[in-house]
Design a protein around this motif. Structure first.
Motif, mmCIF file in Angstrom:
data_model
loop_
_atom_site.group_PDB
_atom_site.id
_atom_site.type_symbol
_atom_site.label_atom_id
_atom_site.label_comp_id
_atom_site.label_asym_id
_atom_site.label_seq_id
_atom_site.Cartn_x
_atom_site.Cartn_y
_atom_site.Cartn_z
ATOM 1 N N ILE A 482 30.154 38.881 23.009
ATOM 2 C CA ILE A 482 30.294 37.971 24.143
ATOM 3 C C ILE A 482 29.505 38.521 25.326
ATOM 4 O O ILE A 482 29.483 39.731 25.568
ATOM 5 C CB ILE A 482 31.776 37.788 24.520
ATOM 6 N N HIS A 483 28.846 37.642 26.068
ATOM 7 C CA HIS A 483 28.074 38.075 27.229
ATOM 8 C C HIS A 483 28.980 38.843 28.192
ATOM 9 O O HIS A 483 30.106 38.410 28.475
ATOM 10 C CB HIS A 483 27.470 36.857 27.938
ATOM 11 N N PRO A 484 28.520 40.004 28.719
ATOM 12 C CA PRO A 484 29.375 40.816 29.607
ATOM 13 C C PRO A 484 29.933 40.042 30.796
ATOM 14 O O PRO A 484 31.109 40.198 31.147
ATOM 15 C CB PRO A 484 28.428 41.933 30.070
ATOM 16 N N LEU A 485 29.098 39.214 31.431
ATOM 17 C CA LEU A 485 29.577 38.455 32.583
ATOM 18 C C LEU A 485 30.705 37.516 32.187
ATOM 19 O O LEU A 485 31.721 37.413 32.886
ATOM 20 C CB LEU A 485 28.429 37.668 33.213
ATOM 21 N N ILE A 486 30.548 36.834 31.063
ATOM 22 C CA ILE A 486 31.548 35.866 30.632
ATOM 23 C C ILE A 486 32.840 36.561 30.233
ATOM 24 O O ILE A 486 33.935 36.139 30.610
ATOM 25 C CB ILE A 486 31.003 35.022 29.463
ATOM 26 N N MET A 487 32.721 37.646 29.477
ATOM 27 C CA MET A 487 33.908 38.359 29.018
ATOM 28 C C MET A 487 34.697 38.929 30.194
ATOM 29 O O MET A 487 35.921 38.778 30.271
ATOM 30 C CB MET A 487 33.498 39.482 28.056
ATOM 31 N N THR A 488 34.018 39.595 31.110
ATOM 32 C CA THR A 488 34.725 40.234 32.220
ATOM 33 C C THR A 488 35.203 39.213 33.251
ATOM 34 O O THR A 488 36.223 39.430 33.904
ATOM 35 C CB THR A 488 33.834 41.291 32.895
ATOM 36 N N LEU A 489 34.474 38.105 33.405
ATOM 37 C CA LEU A 489 34.948 37.040 34.287
ATOM 38 C C LEU A 489 36.221 36.428 33.730
ATOM 39 O O LEU A 489 37.180 36.164 34.476
ATOM 40 C CB LEU A 489 33.868 35.970 34.442
ATOM 41 N N ALA A 490 36.265 36.221 32.415
ATOM 42 C CA ALA A 490 37.477 35.697 31.783
ATOM 43 C C ALA A 490 38.625 36.680 31.922
ATOM 44 O O ALA A 490 39.763 36.295 32.234
ATOM 45 C CB ALA A 490 37.204 35.395 30.309
ATOM 46 N N MET A 491 38.354 37.961 31.702
ATOM 47 C CA MET A 491 39.396 38.975 31.838
ATOM 48 C C MET A 491 39.888 39.059 33.278
ATOM 49 O O MET A 491 41.079 39.284 33.525
ATOM 50 C CB MET A 491 38.870 40.330 31.388
ATOM 51 N N ASN A 492 38.989 38.868 34.237
ATOM 52 C CA ASN A 492 39.392 38.870 35.644
ATOM 53 C C ASN A 492 40.407 37.758 35.913
ATOM 54 O O ASN A 492 41.420 37.972 36.596
ATOM 55 C CB ASN A 492 38.170 38.685 36.535
ATOM 56 N N GLY A 493 40.149 36.565 35.355
ATOM 57 C CA GLY A 493 41.093 35.461 35.521
ATOM 58 C C GLY A 493 42.417 35.732 34.842
ATOM 59 O O GLY A 493 43.492 35.445 35.392
ATOM 60 N N ILE A 494 42.379 36.299 33.643
ATOM 61 C CA ILE A 494 43.615 36.603 32.907
ATOM 62 C C ILE A 494 44.438 37.649 33.644
ATOM 63 O O ILE A 494 45.667 37.511 33.797
ATOM 64 C CB ILE A 494 43.271 37.083 31.483
ATOM 65 N N ILE A 495 43.786 38.704 34.126
ATOM 66 C CA ILE A 495 44.502 39.764 34.844
ATOM 67 C C ILE A 495 45.060 39.242 36.155
ATOM 68 O O ILE A 495 46.190 39.567 36.552
ATOM 69 C CB ILE A 495 43.570 40.966 35.087
ATOM 70 N N ASP A 496 44.264 38.424 36.859
ATOM 71 C CA ASP A 496 44.746 37.813 38.112
ATOM 72 C C ASP A 496 46.012 36.999 37.862
ATOM 73 O O ASP A 496 47.000 37.102 38.610
ATOM 74 C CB ASP A 496 43.666 36.902 38.696
ATOM 75 N N GLY A 497 45.973 36.169 36.809
ATOM 76 C CA GLY A 497 47.147 35.361 36.483
ATOM 77 C C GLY A 497 48.330 36.218 36.105
ATOM 78 O O GLY A 497 49.475 35.933 36.503
ATOM 79 N N ALA A 498 48.094 37.287 35.356
ATOM 80 C CA ALA A 498 49.187 38.185 34.955
ATOM 81 C C ALA A 498 49.829 38.838 36.177
ATOM 82 O O ALA A 498 51.056 39.009 36.231
ATOM 83 C CB ALA A 498 48.656 39.249 33.999
ATOM 84 N N THR A 499 49.012 39.182 37.166
ATOM 85 C CA THR A 499 49.544 39.780 38.395
ATOM 86 C C THR A 499 50.442 38.799 39.132
ATOM 87 O O THR A 499 51.534 39.154 39.615
ATOM 88 C CB THR A 499 48.390 40.217 39.316
ATOM 89 N N LEU A 500 50.003 37.543 39.232
ATOM 90 C CA LEU A 500 50.805 36.525 39.912
ATOM 91 C C LEU A 500 52.104 36.241 39.163
ATOM 92 O O LEU A 500 53.162 36.072 39.776
ATOM 93 C CB LEU A 500 49.983 35.235 40.059
ATOM 94 N N VAL A 501 52.010 36.200 37.832
ATOM 95 C CA VAL A 501 53.215 35.957 37.038
ATOM 96 C C VAL A 501 54.199 37.103 37.203
ATOM 97 O O VAL A 501 55.413 36.900 37.361
ATOM 98 C CB VAL A 501 52.844 35.771 35.550
ATOM 99 N N MET A 502 53.685 38.324 37.169
ATOM 100 C CA MET A 502 54.540 39.508 37.258
ATOM 101 C C MET A 502 55.264 39.598 38.600
ATOM 102 O O MET A 502 56.425 40.002 38.676
ATOM 103 C CB MET A 502 53.689 40.763 37.051
ATOM 104 N N THR A 503 54.580 39.202 39.665
ATOM 105 C CA THR A 503 55.155 39.331 41.005
ATOM 106 C C THR A 503 55.699 38.026 41.557
ATOM 107 O O THR A 503 56.287 38.021 42.640
ATOM 108 C CB THR A 503 54.083 39.845 41.979
#
Length: 676
Positions: A482-503
């Motif tokens: 997977i293209h690095p930009l796409i993979m890490t951009l997707a992971m950024n969104g997933i981690i952001d959402g996980a942070t909001l869910v957790m808190t």
């Protein structure tokens, strides 16, 4: 006739497989949504769907055209914000004003696209770095237009673009989307449209056939910017006001729509029709979450997951190759067959007996390291000049001891991030998940810190979790392709959402006392982190200069194919690089929590551009294969000193963003040798 008809149908399916898959996906999502609604889709529901999708569809169409020529544009969201704020802050009630400021918003996007094109095509700079720098420059300009949400547009303007074109029959947003698709159809059937697909498929072959590759690429970025500007104008009509922060969060949904629409990041395949279908799919999925009463915090997790799944769905051959390779490895191990990994050729980091080198040890060292010094020395010379300027500005108002301590404390964040991001870039990638990882780790540290808990164990757990999450990005890049930009951009969104869910959107708790002491305490007049930074610099310099992993890393960054033929496990090297980046981001998140005494949402967002700026200024080649940690460390100190000077001059954040973006472009231009 039957055979010919079947052959034509098969050819049509193969040629438009991406769009057909996008249409089938949209139909499935619409069906699920319709089944779970209390009543079937009404005219009102259809109108709302078109209205909420039009902005995303317009922006994603622009991004699609860039992707078709193998480019990537990160300035999408920033341009949308600029266009939005220009219109909202200045539009009056007269027809002339509405038309004039609408055109101004569109032309702002066109100008941004031209700016990108000049640096990407004429200066031959990487599109990712140019558009990232442009993103921050445009964000700064947007803050100068409208510092905070506000402004308003006449109701007549909103009604014209968001209301009904034909009451009760056709919605204006639908007309906007159809006009955009008509413009794409016209472009697609012109010579320029043919050139776009030719350049995306094989630029060298296109050039040999007489295609004006450079002109085509320039026009593509200009056209894409025009689409972004139009998206911002429509968003202004939809919301009726301006917001300088409204655009950047759209970056992830834009790329999700592009990928769902069947456009390949390898270039030359796809189109805007599929992208529009992808945009509708994204919006319907968001509506589906609302129907199932799923909190909105999960939206970015779903979008990030969709982006990864969609990319994998378009990479079936790659997945088959990975599975076949894994199966062969398993069978070999079951059979007890030996491994035949070829040794890696020693690099120049080891001493060589070369009679052509000078006999004098100092001269010999200078000759051997002249390439690295060429890109490192300018960084420290710039730092020296900046320190002299600072001394002149604050003469008599700031003690040397306090300034040096402050410089190293504030520079420690970028120094640590620089190791992770620098390692990823040297390997030929880029990590856009840094901001979310910083926030997630800082928040997690405070959330998990309970009375009586073991602080050391907690720090280790958060750091290891960061490394694990980073390794997931590495698996996507190094194993799944997977293209690095796409993979890490997707992971950024997933981690952001996980942070909001957790808190639940509101972080709680405080960091352990030892972390706060480490970042704010004193030992012999200096903050403890300064002593830790010295040890870290020694470790990082050794890691990137004198280890087997470093030699493999530089070889992978220079040429993955050569590295693979040399016996290097390219996937493992890339996984380790992204794992290290995740670890460094987690450490910085914990350091920031200790420095401020708490963690907060988006605390890592300001560090995306600086994490890349320090490695660019430090002489790391954005194409991979070149760079030293001492250069990165110098870049961290230089950028921190520059920030101090700008703050001392009382310059607003908007101006600082513009200056940082220009500094990155200047550094890349000055050190662009072997990067084109």
């Amino acid at each position: 006739m039957t055979l010919r008809g079947s052959s034509d149908l098969l050819r049509f399916v193969r040629r438009n497989d991406g769009m057909l898959i996008a249409l089938a996906t949209l139909a499935c999502v619409f069906g699920v949504l319709n089944l779970n609604l209390q009543q079937t889709f009404s005219y009102y529901d259809v109108s709302n769907t078109f209205s909420s999708t039009a902005t995303l569809a317009l922006a994603a169409m622009g991004a699609t055209i860039v992707v078709l020529i193998r480019g990537l544009d990160l300035s999408v969201g920033a341009v949308i914000s600029l266009s939005n704020c220009l219109a909202a802050a200045n539009m009056g009630d007269s027809s002339l004003s509405m038309i004039g400021w609408s055109l101004a918003g569109v032309l702002a996007g066109t100008a941004t696209g031209l700016f990108n094109a000049v640096f990407i095509v004429l200066f031959r700079l990487p599109s990712i770095i140019v558009t990232l720098a442009t993103m921050f420059i445009v964000e700064g300009l947007t803050l100068l237009v409208l510092e905070q949400p506000g402004g308003a547009v006449p109701p007549a303007f909103s009604n014209f673009l968001v209301g009904d074109a034909i009451p009760g029959l056709i919605q204006a947003p639908a007309v906007v989307i159809l006009l955009a698709l008509a413009a794409w159809a016209l472009l697609r059937n012109t010579r320029l449209g043919t050139y776009i697909y030719a350049v995306g498929s094989d630029p060298d072959a296109a050039r040999s056939k007489g295609v004006p590759v450079s002109l085509t690429r320039m026009l593509v970025y200009v056209i894409a910017g025009t689409f972004y500007g139009a998206a911002g104008v429509f968003l202004t009509a939809q919301t009726g006001s301006g917001d300088p922060t409204v655009g950047p969060p759209m970056l992830l949904p834009v790329f999700v729509a592009v990928v769902l629409g069947g456009t390949s990041f390898a270039g030359g395949r796809g189109g805007c029709m599929g992208t529009v279908l992808g945009a509708f799919t994204v919006m319907l999925i968001v509506n589906l979450l609302l129907v199932f009463n799923v909190p909105t915090f999960y939206a970015t997790i779903v979008e990030g997951g969709l982006l990864i799944v969609a990319v994998l769905a378009n990479s079936v051959p790659r997945i088959r190759e990975v599975m076949a390779t894994a199966w062969i490895v398993v069978q070999k191990r079951r059979a007890g067959l030996p491994r035949f990994d070829r040794p890696v050729v020693a690099s120049s980091t080891h001493a060589r007996n070369d009679e052509t080198l000078p006999a004098n040890p100092v001269a010999r060292w200078l000759r051997r390291n002249r390439s690295a010094l060429r890109f490192t020395v300018p960084t420290y010379l710039g730092l020296a000049v900046l320190l002299l300027v600072t001394a002149a500005m604050f003469h008599g108002r700031l003690s040397v001891e306090i300034y040096v301590n402050t410089l190293f404390v504030l520079g420690s964040f970028l120094a640590v991030l620089g190791l992770g991001q620098g390692t990823v870039v040297i390997s030929g990638g880029l990590d856009l998940s840094v901001p979310a990882m910083i926030t997630f780790s800082g928040v997690l540290l405070c959330e998990w810190n309970a009375p009586g808990s073991n602080s050391i164990a907690l720090l280790v757990a958060v750091a290891l979790l960061g490394a694990l999450i980073g390794s997931v990005s590495g698996i996507g890049v190094g194993i799944l392709g997977i293209h690095p930009l796409i993979m890490t951009l997707a992971m950024n969104g997933i981690i952001d959402g996980a942070t909001l869910v957790m808190t639940d959107g509101t972080p709680r708790g405080v960091p352990p006392g030892v972390v706060s002491w480490f970042m704010t305490g004193k030992i012999l007049g200096l903050t403890p982190v300064v002593y830790g930074l010295v040890l870290f610099v020694v470790f990082a310099s050794f890691l990137l200069g004198r280890t087997v992993y470093a030699r493999r890393l530089y070889l992978v960054g220079s040429s993955p194919l050569v590295a693979r033929f040399s016996g290097v496990n390219v996937g493992r090297v890339q996984i380790a690089a992204y794992g290290l980046s995740g670890l460094c981001s987690a450490v910085v998140g914990m350091m920031l929590a200790g420095f401020s005494g708490q963690a907060f949402i988006d605390m890592g967002t300001p560090y995306l551009l600086p994490s890349i700026a320090v490695i660019v200024i430090g002489g790391v080649a954005m194409s991979g294969g070149r760079g030293t940690y001492l250069g990165i460390f110098g870049g961290a100190l230089l950028l921190t000193a520059l920030t101090t000077v700008l703050q001392g001059m009382l310059l607003p954040v908007a101006i600082r963003n513009v200056i940082f973006g220009l500094v990155i472009l200047g550094a890349v231009i000055g050190l662009r040798e072997n990067q084109a």
